[in-house]
Design a protein around this motif. Sequence first.
Motif, PDB file in Angstrom:
ATOM      1  N   ILE A 145       0.826  -1.205   0.000  1.00 55.54           N
ATOM      2  CA  ILE A 145       0.000   0.000   0.000  1.00 55.54           C
ATOM      3  C   ILE A 145       0.862   1.257   0.000  1.00 55.54           C
ATOM      4  CG2 ILE A 145      -1.850   1.231   1.176  1.00 55.54           C
ATOM      5  CD1 ILE A 145      -2.531  -1.524  -0.200  1.00 55.54           C
ATOM      6  N   MET A 146       2.056   1.167   0.578  1.00 53.84           N
ATOM      7  CA  MET A 146       2.995   2.288   0.486  1.00 53.84           C
ATOM      8  C   MET A 146       3.371   2.555  -0.968  1.00 53.84           C
ATOM      9  SD  MET A 146       6.574   2.815   2.534  1.00 53.84           S
ATOM     10  CE  MET A 146       7.388   4.414   2.518  1.00 53.84           C
ATOM     11  N   LEU A 195       1.513   1.843  -3.491  1.00 57.32           N
ATOM     12  CA  LEU A 195       0.304   2.389  -4.094  1.00 57.32           C
ATOM     13  C   LEU A 195       0.212   3.901  -3.869  1.00 57.32           C
ATOM     14  CD1 LEU A 195      -2.537   1.997  -5.375  1.00 57.32           C
ATOM     15  CD2 LEU A 195      -3.378   1.500  -3.080  1.00 57.32           C
ATOM     16  N   GLU A 196       0.464   4.325  -2.653  1.00 63.61           N
ATOM     17  CA  GLU A 196       0.393   5.756  -2.332  1.00 63.61           C
ATOM     18  C   GLU A 196       1.422   6.563  -3.116  1.00 63.61           C
ATOM     19  OE1 GLU A 196      -0.301   7.571   1.376  1.00 63.61           O
ATOM     20  OE2 GLU A 196      -0.890   5.708   2.367  1.00 63.61           O
ATOM     21  N   LEU A 197       2.631   6.025  -3.245  1.00 60.19           N
ATOM     22  CA  LEU A 197       3.723   6.789  -3.838  1.00 60.19           C
ATOM     23  C   LEU A 197       3.733   6.753  -5.366  1.00 60.19           C
ATOM     24  CD1 LEU A 197       6.556   5.812  -1.345  1.00 60.19           C
ATOM     25  CD2 LEU A 197       5.400   8.029  -1.513  1.00 60.19           C
ATOM     26  N   LEU A 198       3.294   5.657  -5.963  1.00 59.78           N
ATOM     27  CA  LEU A 198       3.352   5.527  -7.419  1.00 59.78           C
ATOM     28  C   LEU A 198       2.154   6.165  -8.108  1.00 59.78           C
ATOM     29  CD1 LEU A 198       4.738   1.876  -7.773  1.00 59.78           C
ATOM     30  CD2 LEU A 198       5.991   4.051  -7.785  1.00 59.78           C
ATOM     31  N   THR A 237      -5.867  -8.241  -0.303  1.00 57.32           N
ATOM     32  CA  THR A 237      -5.007  -7.418   0.545  1.00 57.32           C
ATOM     33  C   THR A 237      -5.285  -7.660   2.022  1.00 57.32           C
ATOM     34  OG1 THR A 237      -4.791  -5.739  -1.174  1.00 57.32           O
ATOM     35  CG2 THR A 237      -4.406  -5.017   1.079  1.00 57.32           C
ATOM     36  N   ASP A 238      -6.488  -8.152   2.346  1.00 52.93           N
ATOM     37  CA  ASP A 238      -6.851  -8.375   3.743  1.00 52.93           C
ATOM     38  C   ASP A 238      -6.358  -9.699   4.301  1.00 52.93           C
ATOM     39  OD1 ASP A 238      -8.533  -9.575   1.896  1.00 52.93           O
ATOM     40  OD2 ASP A 238     -10.304  -9.466   3.165  1.00 52.93           O
ATOM     41  N   SER A 239      -5.834 -10.590   3.451  1.00 48.35           N
ATOM     42  CA  SER A 239      -5.432 -11.913   3.949  1.00 48.35           C
ATOM     43  C   SER A 239      -4.222 -11.792   4.870  1.00 48.35           C
ATOM     44  CB  SER A 239      -5.110 -12.855   2.782  1.00 48.35           C
ATOM     45  OG  SER A 239      -3.968 -12.418   2.079  1.00 48.35           O
ATOM     46  N   GLY A 240      -4.289 -12.494   5.996  1.00 50.81           N
ATOM     47  CA  GLY A 240      -3.177 -12.517   6.937  1.00 50.81           C
ATOM     48  C   GLY A 240      -3.054 -11.302   7.824  1.00 50.81           C
ATOM     49  N   ASP A 245      -4.229  -8.856  11.023  1.00 45.18           N
ATOM     50  CA  ASP A 245      -5.047  -8.767  12.225  1.00 45.18           C
ATOM     51  C   ASP A 245      -5.906  -7.502  12.136  1.00 45.18           C
ATOM     52  OD1 ASP A 245      -3.477  -6.535  12.983  1.00 45.18           O
ATOM     53  OD2 ASP A 245      -2.141  -7.774  14.204  1.00 45.18           O
ATOM     54  N   VAL A 246      -6.731  -7.274  13.128  1.00 43.89           N
ATOM     55  CA  VAL A 246      -7.701  -6.177  13.066  1.00 43.89           C
ATOM     56  C   VAL A 246      -7.007  -4.815  12.940  1.00 43.89           C
ATOM     57  CG1 VAL A 246      -9.511  -4.970  14.328  1.00 43.89           C
ATOM     58  CG2 VAL A 246      -9.462  -7.454  14.329  1.00 43.89           C
ATOM     59  N   ASP A 247      -5.943  -4.603  13.706  1.00 44.52           N
ATOM     60  CA  ASP A 247      -5.254  -3.313  13.660  1.00 44.52           C
ATOM     61  C   ASP A 247      -4.599  -3.081  12.308  1.00 44.52           C
ATOM     62  OD1 ASP A 247      -5.961  -2.632  16.247  1.00 44.52           O
ATOM     63  OD2 ASP A 247      -4.186  -3.566  17.123  1.00 44.52           O
ATOM     64  N   ALA A 248      -3.908  -4.106  11.793  1.00 44.42           N
ATOM     65  CA  ALA A 248      -3.241  -3.972  10.499  1.00 44.42           C
ATOM     66  C   ALA A 248      -4.262  -3.772   9.382  1.00 44.42           C
ATOM     67  CB  ALA A 248      -2.384  -5.206  10.216  1.00 44.42           C
ATOM     68  N   LEU A 249      -5.395  -4.454   9.474  1.00 44.05           N
ATOM     69  CA  LEU A 249      -6.444  -4.303   8.460  1.00 44.05           C
ATOM     70  C   LEU A 249      -6.936  -2.862   8.416  1.00 44.05           C
ATOM     71  CD1 LEU A 249      -8.444  -5.530   6.418  1.00 44.05           C
ATOM     72  CD2 LEU A 249      -9.949  -6.038   8.349  1.00 44.05           C
ATOM     73  N   ARG A 250      -7.133  -2.274   9.564  1.00 41.55           N
ATOM     74  CA  ARG A 250      -7.612  -0.896   9.616  1.00 41.55           C
ATOM     75  C   ARG A 250      -6.578   0.067   9.030  1.00 41.55           C
ATOM     76  NH1 ARG A 250      -8.430  -0.775  14.555  1.00 41.55           N
ATOM     77  NH2 ARG A 250      -6.574   0.336  15.241  1.00 41.55           N
ATOM     78  N   ILE A 251      -5.315  -0.137   9.362  1.00 41.44           N
ATOM     79  CA  ILE A 251      -4.254   0.750   8.883  1.00 41.44           C
ATOM     80  C   ILE A 251      -4.091   0.637   7.373  1.00 41.44           C
ATOM     81  CG2 ILE A 251      -1.758   1.152   8.936  1.00 41.44           C
ATOM     82  CD1 ILE A 251      -1.913   0.264  11.935  1.00 41.44           C
ATOM     83  N   VAL A 252      -4.070  -0.593   6.863  1.00 41.73           N
ATOM     84  CA  VAL A 252      -3.947  -0.810   5.423  1.00 41.73           C
ATOM     85  C   VAL A 252      -5.145  -0.202   4.689  1.00 41.73           C
ATOM     86  CG1 VAL A 252      -4.086  -2.608   3.652  1.00 41.73           C
ATOM     87  CG2 VAL A 252      -2.415  -2.805   5.500  1.00 41.73           C
TER      88      VAL A 252
END
Length: 253
Positions: free
Chosen positions: A158-159, A161-164, A174-177, A179-186
Amino acid sequence: MSTLEIKNLHVEVETEQGAKEILRGVDLTINSGEIHAIMGPNGSGKSTLASTIAGHPAYEVTEGSVTLDGEDVLEMSVDERAKAGLFLAMQYPVEIPGVSMSNFLRTAKTAIDGEAPALRPWLKEVKGALEHLRIGEEFLQRNVNEGFSGGEKKRAEIMQLELLKPKFALLDETDSGLDVDALRIVSEGVNNAHQENGLGIMLITHYTRILRYIKPDFVHVFVNGKMADQGGPELADKLENEGYDSYLAAAAA
């Protein structure tokens, strides 16, 4: 306004038993700023669709077309597709030993734009992406995906994605693997790119949990290499409650 248009797409892959058709006539149009969720059971062809659009050599298009603003995507090399504005966030990002994230990101940006980014604005953008994704600056000195956790690999995608700043992002589970916190941040990173750049998104997922954070405009159900149903966000709620059994039964009939 840009448009990614898929018409009557048929794709096969070579197996030990010979050629096997995976996609059996897919039609899909995504415009700038739209979020399309692609859902369906395992083996339904969702990842094949994303990989084919991105140019994976294992998948052979036997019929149909993919165009980006009227240009024939299928005639483009993989790097030409990236330069045209397509981005694939992979389900299983690969490790690149010996290449730091810092060098990788700037090299990729240079290749996409045709010239190296001015250093001061680039560093500001990189710092902003790190902050959005809650990543420390030491992350830039690590080798691409080497020793990364599942969450770190997805944040690295996703980094990029933001930069390119592509026109269209193909997000393959993208949600596979996560946890809840990482899912929210991504998800926040995806939403930032969508809002700031008018990004068109094809979001592939099995589950509705990511759709609580990334709100789709359209939901499409894939079964057996075809579009079995499509609708608005309410279709995701139906799938959450009922699953795919009725679609699988109809496909088998």
